[in-house]
Scaffold this motif. Structure first.
Motif, short mmCIF file in Angstrom:
data_model
loop_
_atom_site.label_atom_id
_atom_site.label_comp_id
_atom_site.label_asym_id
_atom_site.label_seq_id
_atom_site.Cartn_x
_atom_site.Cartn_y
_atom_site.Cartn_z
N ARG B 91 0.84 -1.20 0.00
CA ARG B 91 0.00 0.00 0.00
C ARG B 91 0.88 1.25 0.00
O ARG B 91 0.61 2.22 -0.73
CB ARG B 91 -0.90 -0.06 1.24
N ARG B 92 1.93 1.22 0.80
CA ARG B 92 2.81 2.39 0.85
C ARG B 92 3.61 2.56 -0.45
O ARG B 92 3.83 3.69 -0.90
CB ARG B 92 3.74 2.31 2.07
N GLU B 95 1.12 4.15 -2.77
CA GLU B 95 0.57 5.46 -2.44
C GLU B 95 1.62 6.48 -2.01
O GLU B 95 1.56 7.63 -2.40
CB GLU B 95 -0.49 5.32 -1.35
N ALA B 96 2.56 6.04 -1.17
CA ALA B 96 3.54 7.01 -0.68
C ALA B 96 4.63 7.23 -1.72
O ALA B 96 5.17 8.33 -1.83
CB ALA B 96 4.16 6.52 0.63
N GLY B 151 -7.07 3.12 -1.87
CA GLY B 151 -6.20 3.62 -2.92
C GLY B 151 -6.84 4.87 -3.50
O GLY B 151 -8.06 5.05 -3.42
N GLU C 158 -5.85 -4.09 4.20
CA GLU C 158 -4.49 -3.99 4.73
C GLU C 158 -4.39 -4.50 6.16
O GLU C 158 -3.32 -4.94 6.59
CB GLU C 158 -4.04 -2.52 4.66
N ARG C 235 -1.38 1.27 10.40
CA ARG C 235 -0.27 1.01 9.47
C ARG C 235 1.04 0.91 10.24
O ARG C 235 1.86 0.03 9.98
CB ARG C 235 -0.23 2.12 8.41
N GLU C 270 3.13 9.51 9.14
CA GLU C 270 2.30 8.84 8.13
C GLU C 270 0.99 9.62 7.93
O GLU C 270 0.53 9.79 6.80
CB GLU C 270 2.01 7.40 8.58
N ARG C 273 0.99 12.56 5.64
CA ARG C 273 0.97 12.20 4.22
C ARG C 273 -0.45 11.97 3.72
O ARG C 273 -0.77 12.28 2.57
CB ARG C 273 1.82 10.94 4.01
N TYR C 278 -7.86 10.91 0.32
CA TYR C 278 -9.20 10.36 0.10
C TYR C 278 -9.86 9.81 1.35
O TYR C 278 -11.01 9.43 1.33
CB TYR C 278 -9.14 9.29 -1.00
#
Lengths: 116, 176, 552
Positions: B91-92, B95-96, B151, C158, C235, C270, C273, C278
């Motif tokens: 995911r990072r 996205e990051a 996402g 996730e 996360r 985090e 960011r 969204y």
């Protein structure tokens, strides 16, 4: 020999192989014929670590009937009886009456009691 | 081990290299992280075949940052399938770091994770069992909608939305 | 009450269908037990001592009467006619066959019920105050936010294979009825100096082997950032939480090892960011969820109507129950009724299908068809007109559901213990029932006052023993059941853990010892208004130690 149970298995006295049945979770015990019985008295009593380990391995290979087989201590008198409270509860059920929709029984001193 | 790309079982074009093997320059390879980190990003500029790297799940994605323009693939590991760190890594990375190359799941990759993996940004899979690989498309169809966006491509759906998944699978999957 | 729409119904039905397929693959041998276990757990299916157990979610503790009837039906058709309410707003059934599980889930889904994430290393059922939406002291209804969190966390791609389970609780009242300080994340709705409502965020609380009180992670989080902030926490935890030792895998250990300041730095980096991306909650989305919460149309009523006053004066048993079990409601003329599931001599938190059906009918007649479940393992009828209280009480009494012992020593929190649980070391329920029987005289129990007795059958602390005013923890020594006693724990806004009284005592001595502890308190308290827990706070456990030894 890397089997995780190999090094650890030490037994004292009589043991059986016990598990829960996959489809319904019912407690089952391994018999001398290599079958599973709901009745602890029908279980094969094992007296040595080698015997117990062989039976356990066979049980573990049997993943479609038995879940989580393990070695449980029993009293052999002469058929197997539960060797501790946990196994006694597994064999006989919870140690109190299960709730039911039979009429609720208050304790006598509960009814009519009021605060001063 | 069956390999899935774009939703279908495919031939894996990459050669997976172990610790000390020499790295060929004429075939697509997946190199160990240590090898990559021993190179400078500039030294990789001459390579004109795809380069992938295997990132262990206890290493931060930030290690790859200087190399990302040179990388066509990042392989993320599931040493046991309950160990879900790679979901966060994927995911990072998407996205990051905006990584758009292949993110491949490897290790203990089972059917019941496919959907989570796809939604986290994986788009390629080394699947443990043949039967699971064959059920890939089916496994992605189990839900007609999801609650949470996972996402930027999901953004306009707010919290409840239907596939297609974002971002990586959009091409390969048909809309529902 | 939140009303499911087509999207929600489809989602639950599809989850049930997915699990049917997973069970079929297990029964056919395609999936091994090791592979299946995480799958069944994340759908609430445990294998206990006697059978499979199914834990059904009651999101934020709210049930409709039809859902309660569905639960009763499941108990009757697939189980043994009773279920057990847990400390996290779930109900569990003890005797369901794995092969029946898919049909059970389809049946539950028809009523908008499910077992999603009631176990497993994922974000668990979101819990809140059982008085949410009706408590006079709350800032706003926290269930709305719990529903936002339910949607966000359901099958999160996730965060479904975390290092360990992750429990979130939320409250909106100054008095914490949701035990937020002993959750992985505790959320409290607060108002800032500018009058805006947002969240205070606590992290790293929990019980079990290494109990911790949650630490403040952020004093004020604007509402629109709730999800992005939680994603940042999860996360960080997913990446850095320990996976080498199951007992050190909860976020509380990460907080303990790296410190809350370091965690905050990682989380907020985090979050910076993603915060304006969204995941930022927009008004349209929130309005959409809010529109599906239906509230009863309260009548314009007066508090303490004449009929109630007459009944209180005329019927002393009713008056006793009323004092014990009815709390003030935010709407004038209404009351919040707690229904004790701790009748003397019965397993705490258990209810039969017949009782659940009776309660569903009573909820329809007297409580706008709504029932709540609290972490103390009691039920709540949240919208009862005060003028109906006497009639309601008579019917509850007839169903065995009017035991006036809420917050008394016989109203224990008790885990299933060794009678059911494969993790337990000792029994809990027989200890609870024996103590309740010792204090069955409610006059005596009432003279003792508020006393929270919490009992766990093992160190995993499902009975919240650390935060009981009296905590009892079962341990096993040489195949015998022993019990450690702690005093002075609290689960509310002043949460603290109890202090150990002394060495563990054998099963046979527990009830007498507890009685001696209570008698000691009666001797030591400064006045009748000093609660047990306050006496312990004032004096420590030392003066209670003599209770461990029988006086001969």
């Amino acid at each position: 020999m890397a089997h995780p149970h190999q090094q650890k298995l030490k037994i004292s006295g009589s043991v059986v192989i016990t598990a829960n049945r996959l489809a319904d979770g019912v407690v089952i015990h391994r018999t001398s014929e290599g079958q599973w019985s709901e009745n602890l008295a029908g279980a094969q009593i094992l007296l040595t670590a080698d015997e117990a380990l062989a039976a356990l391995k066979a049980a573990q290979a049997d993943g479609l009937i038995a879940v989580g087989p393990y070695v449980a201590r029993v009293e052999a008198t002469p058929t197997a009886k539960p060797g501790n409270l946990r196994e006694k509860i597994r064999t006989e059920g919870p140690t109190f009456p299960l709730p039911s929709d039979a009429p609720v029984a208050y304790l006598p001193n509960e009814v009519g009691k009021v605060a001063a | 081990m069956p390999y899935i790309k774009k939703g279908e079982i495919a031939d894996d074009p990459y050669v997976r290299l172990g610790g000390d093997e020499p790295v060929p320059t004429d075939v697509p390879v997946i190199v160990p992280l240590e090898w990559l980190l021993a190179q400078t990003p500039q030294s990789l500029e001459g390579r004109n075949v795809p380069l992938g790297v295997a990132l262990p799940n206890d290493k931060p994605e930030s290690l790859l940052e200087p190399y990302l323009p040179r990388l066509s693939l990042i392989a993320l590991d599931f040493p046991i399938y309950r160990d879900g760190r790679a979901f966060t890594q994927a995911r990072r990375l998407r996205e990051a770091y905006g990584f758009t190359g292949e993110i491949r799941a490897e290790g203990d990759v089972l059917r019941d994770q496919f959907l989570f993996m796809v939604r986290s940004g994986f788009d390629a899979f080394e699947v443990k069992k043949d039967k699971d690989a064959k059920a890939f498309a089916e496994a992605l169809q189990e839900f007609s909608g999801f609650y949470q966006p996972a996402g930027a491509g999901d953004a306009h759906f707010r919290f409840r939305f239907a596939p297609p998944f974002s971002p990586a699978m959009k091409e390969g999957e048909s809309d529902a | 009450m939140y009303v499911y729409d087509e999207f929600d119904r489809t989602f639950i039905a599809e989850r049930a269908a997915q699990f049917r397929d997973q069970v079929a693959r297990r029964l056919s041998g395609e999936v091994t037990e090791d592979e299946f276990k995480p799958l069944r757990l994340m759908n609430g299916v445990y294998l206990q001592l006697h059978a499979y157990m199914l834990r059904i979610a009651i999101p934020y503790g709210t049930l409709s009467s039809n859902q309660l009837r569905k639960i009763a039906e499941i108990g009757r058709v697939y189980d043994r006619g009773y279920g057990h309410f847990t400390t996290r707003q779930n109900i569990q059934f003890n005797w369901i066959k794995l092969s029946d599980m898919p049909d059970v889930l389809v049946s539950l889904a028809e009523a908008g019920l499910h077992a999603i994430q009631t176990s497993g290393n994922c974000i668990r059922n979101i819990t809140t105050d059982q008085w949410a939406g009706v408590a006079p002291d709350e800032i706003e209804d926290p269930r709305f936010w719990a529903e936002v969190l339910r949607q966000w966390s359901s099958l999160h791609p996730e965060f479904t294979f975390l290092p360990r389970k992750f429990k979130i609780a939320i409250t909106a009242a100054p008095h914490d009825r949701a035990a937020i300080k002993v959750h992985d994340v505790g959320l409290r709705l607060v108002r800032n100096d500018a009058g805006e409502v947002g969240f205070q965020v606590l992290v790293g609380g929990g019980l079990g082997r290494s109990p911790f009180i949650g630490k403040l992670l952020r004093d004020f989080l604007p509402k629109e950032h709730l999800i992005s902030y939680l994603e940042a926490i999860l996360r960080t935890y997913n990446a850095h939480g320990r996976r080498d030792n199951i007992y050190k895998a909860r976020i509380k250990i990460l907080v303990h090892e790296i410190g809350v300041e370091k965690l905050k730095a990682d989380v907020e980096k985090e979050w910076e960011r993603i915060r304006d991306g969204y995941l930022k909650l927009d008004d349209a989305f929130l309005a959409d969820i809010r529109s599906r919460f239906i509230y009863p149309a309260y009548e314009t009523l007066e508090d303490e109507p004449e009929g109630l006053k007459r009944a209180l004066a005329a019927d002393a048993r009713f008056a006793t129950w009323h004092r014990n079990s009815v709390a003030p409601h935010k709407a004038p003329g209404y009351g919040i009724v707690t229904v004790s599931l701790k009748p003397i001599g019965k397993p705490p938190g258990d209810a039969t299908s017949g009782q659940l059906d009776a309660l569903a009918d009573l909820a329809d007649t007297y409580s706008a068809g709504e029932i709540r479940v609290g972490h103390e393992q009691n039920l709540v009828l949240p919208h009862v007109r005060q003028q109906d209280l006497y009639a309601l009480w008579q019917k509850l009494d007839a169903a065995g559901l009017a035991t006036p012992n809420v917050n008394l020593i016989s109203d224990s929190i008790t885990c299933p213990g060794l009678d059911y649980c494969s993790l337990a070391n000792a029994r809990s329920i027989p200890i609870a029932t024996a103590i309740a029987e010792r204090f069955a005289d409610h006059d005596k129990a009432r003279s003792v006052g508020r006393l929270h007795l919490n009992i766990s059958g093992c160190i995993n602390a499902c009975g919240h023993h650390h935060v009981g005013h009296i905590g009892i923890l079962g341990v096993e020594k040489n195949d015998r059941e022993f019990y450690q006693i702690t005093l002075g724990g609290k689960a509310d806004e002043d949460a603290r853990f109890g202090d150990l009284l002394g060495p563990a005592i054998p099963y046979e001595e527990v009830v007498d010892t507890i009685e001696r502890i209570v008698n000691r308190y009666l001797d030591l308290r400064q006045s009748e208004t000093e609660l047990f827990v306050d006496t312990v706070k004032r004096l420590g456990v030392e003066p209670f130690k003599e209770a461990l030894h029988a006086v001969h």
